[in-house]
Design an enzyme around this catalytic site. Structure first.
Site, short mmCIF file in Angstrom:
data_model
loop_
_atom_site.label_atom_id
_atom_site.label_comp_id
_atom_site.label_asym_id
_atom_site.label_seq_id
_atom_site.Cartn_x
_atom_site.Cartn_y
_atom_site.Cartn_z
CB SER A 177 -0.73 -0.18 1.39
OG SER A 177 -2.01 0.46 0.94
CG HIS B 132 -6.05 -2.63 1.32
ND1 HIS B 132 -4.90 -2.57 -0.61
CD2 HIS B 132 -5.39 -1.92 1.86
CE1 HIS B 132 -4.33 -0.97 0.92
NE2 HIS B 132 -4.24 -1.05 1.51
C1 GTR Z 1 -5.18 4.71 2.16
C2 GTR Z 1 -5.07 5.32 1.13
C3 GTR Z 1 -4.41 4.68 -0.36
C4 GTR Z 1 -3.21 3.45 0.84
C5 GTR Z 1 -3.66 3.14 2.06
C6 GTR Z 1 -2.59 2.13 3.01
O1 GTR Z 1 -6.21 5.21 3.16
O2 GTR Z 1 -5.77 6.00 0.46
O3 GTR Z 1 -3.57 5.11 -0.93
O4 GTR Z 1 -2.29 3.37 1.00
O5 GTR Z 1 -4.24 3.99 2.86
O6 GTR Z 1 -1.36 2.84 2.89
O7 GTR Z 1 -3.00 0.97 3.38
#
Ligand code: GTR
Length: 383
Positions: A224, A366
């Site tokens: 991420s 995610h």
């Molecule tokens: C979210 C962000 C993403 C990603 C994520 C993370 O809130 O919008 O771009 O970076 O965090 O790092 O888990």
């Protein structure tokens, strides 16, 4: 009566493929002066430096080079761990400039049985520090040290907070204020993600001094926001042998121009401390950017890149990630690398693994899990 748009309207994300606007990607092989690049030599000499500069100036900020000195010291004595399968090393990497210093704490497990020097996976840890627990009291799939050691690789990690707190009000209190305060005054100065990538390069400096580690085989890994960082680290520091970018999404491995899931306006508003000031100019103006993210992957050529997504993580635009890797292929082709990815995005849980490109879209949310690491290990075994 005209109603003002609700405040969240600017952040409304599109998850509908049919609403992806028509877009044209900037031509990675065309120089600013209009020359078409046809050879590795011309790419390296003319276009690559130009593209790197564009990413520095418009997105990630300058990567400061140079410091007064660097010191590597064990913060704990080396000791056997994992029932003797690995030696645990804990190293403080301290960088000095103009009388100030910053310390990066590195956790490293070196497999005991493996022939030395060993290749290593380096995780840029953007989540809880306990996920890379050296005592192994807490184990996690995010950094499955036992699994990586069992497959004959060393595994290392550092935490981003050693470089720059992941916070819009305090991000500047690390590397930026202490070592490179001049960066804070420039619109193209680096911020948190630049500082984290800078930190990965200092750990790379350390690997060059550790006889157990093959510093020509360092695979930088991030998830991420960490995956945005691993790409930037590998793009600007060619000592990294390969890059893994897991669910990195917007301003990571996903194409901005698709405007699918997270958009630049949203990322710059929620995380104003990640990218440079200039990047704010592209809020809701993706098409005005002189680059798109396929060009960041192209900067890593011909080194291997593995990008992943999770099927339920539309925020990070799985399709836009696949297309970005695909669109980097012409630069790899200059080095004689043939396309390895299929024309169409592979289905869920149908990984394509190397040797130069890896891609999978894993069923789920995610995250970075043992499923992902299993593929990274298979990928790394090929080179
Ligand atoms: C979210 C962000 C993403 C990603 C994520 C993370 O809130 O919008 O771009 O970076 O965090 O790092 O888990």
């Amino acid at each position: 009566m005209l109603l003002a748009a609700p405040f969240w309207a600017a952040f409304a994300q599109n998850y509908d493929e049919s609403k992806v606007p028509h877009y044209t990607l900037p031509d990675v092989l065309k120089t600013a002066s209009g020359k078409t690049i046809r050879s590795e030599e011309k790419w390296e000499k003319l276009r690559r430096p130009e593209v790197l500069r564009l990413f520095e100036d418009h997105i990630y900020g300058q990567m400061p080079v140079g410091y007064d000195s660097i010191r590597y010291a064990l913060t704990e004595d080396d000791r056997p761990e994992m029932d003797g399968k690995a030696v645990l090393k804990q190293i403080g990497v301290t960088v000095f400039r103009n009388g100030n210093s910053v310390q990066i704490n590195v956790v490293l497990f070196v497999p005991t049985q493996a022939k030395k020097p060993v290749p290593v996976f380096l995780l840029i840890n953007n989540r809880g520090k306990d996920l890379t627990d050296p005592t192994r009291a807490k184990k996690s799939e995010f950094w499955p040290a036992e699994m990586v050691v069992d497959s004959g690789f060393a595994i290392a990690a550092f935490h981003v907070s050693d470089l720059a707190p992941d916070n819009k009000d305090t991000y500047m209190t690390g590397v930026l204020q202490k070592l490179y305060p001049e960066q804070l005054k420039k619109d193209n100065g680096m911020k948190a993600i630049g500082a984290w990538a800078w930190g990965a390069s200092r750990v790379m400096d350390y690997f060059g001094t550790d006889k157990d580690i093959d510093s020509k085989k360092v695979i930088v890994v991030g998830h991420s926001r960490g995956g945005k960082t691993s790409l930037w680290a590998a793009a600007q520091d060619r000592r990294f042998a390969a890059c893994v970018t897991n669910c990195s999404g917007n301003t990571g491995a996903a194409l901005a121009r698709r405007q699918f899931g997270e958009r630049i306006s949203r990322i710059n508003t929620t995380f104003p401390h990640w990218f440079n000031n200039n990047y704010k100019k592209y809020n809701d103006k993706e098409n005005a950017l002189p680059v798109d993210q396929h060009m960041l992957i192209a900067l890593i050529a011909p080194r291997p890149v593995y990008a992943t997504n999770a099927s339920k993580d539309l925020w990070a635009d799985p399709k836009g990630t696949f297309l970005a890797v695909k669109a980097a292929e012409p630069v790899y082709a200059l080095y004689g690398v043939k396309p390895e990815l299929p024309k169409e995005m592979p289905g869920i849980d149908m990984p394509v693994i190397g040797p130069h490109f890896g891609y999978h879209n894993h069923e789920g949310e995610h995250n970075m899990t043992a499923y992902d690491w299993d593929k990274f290990i298979r990928f790394a075994k090929q080179f």
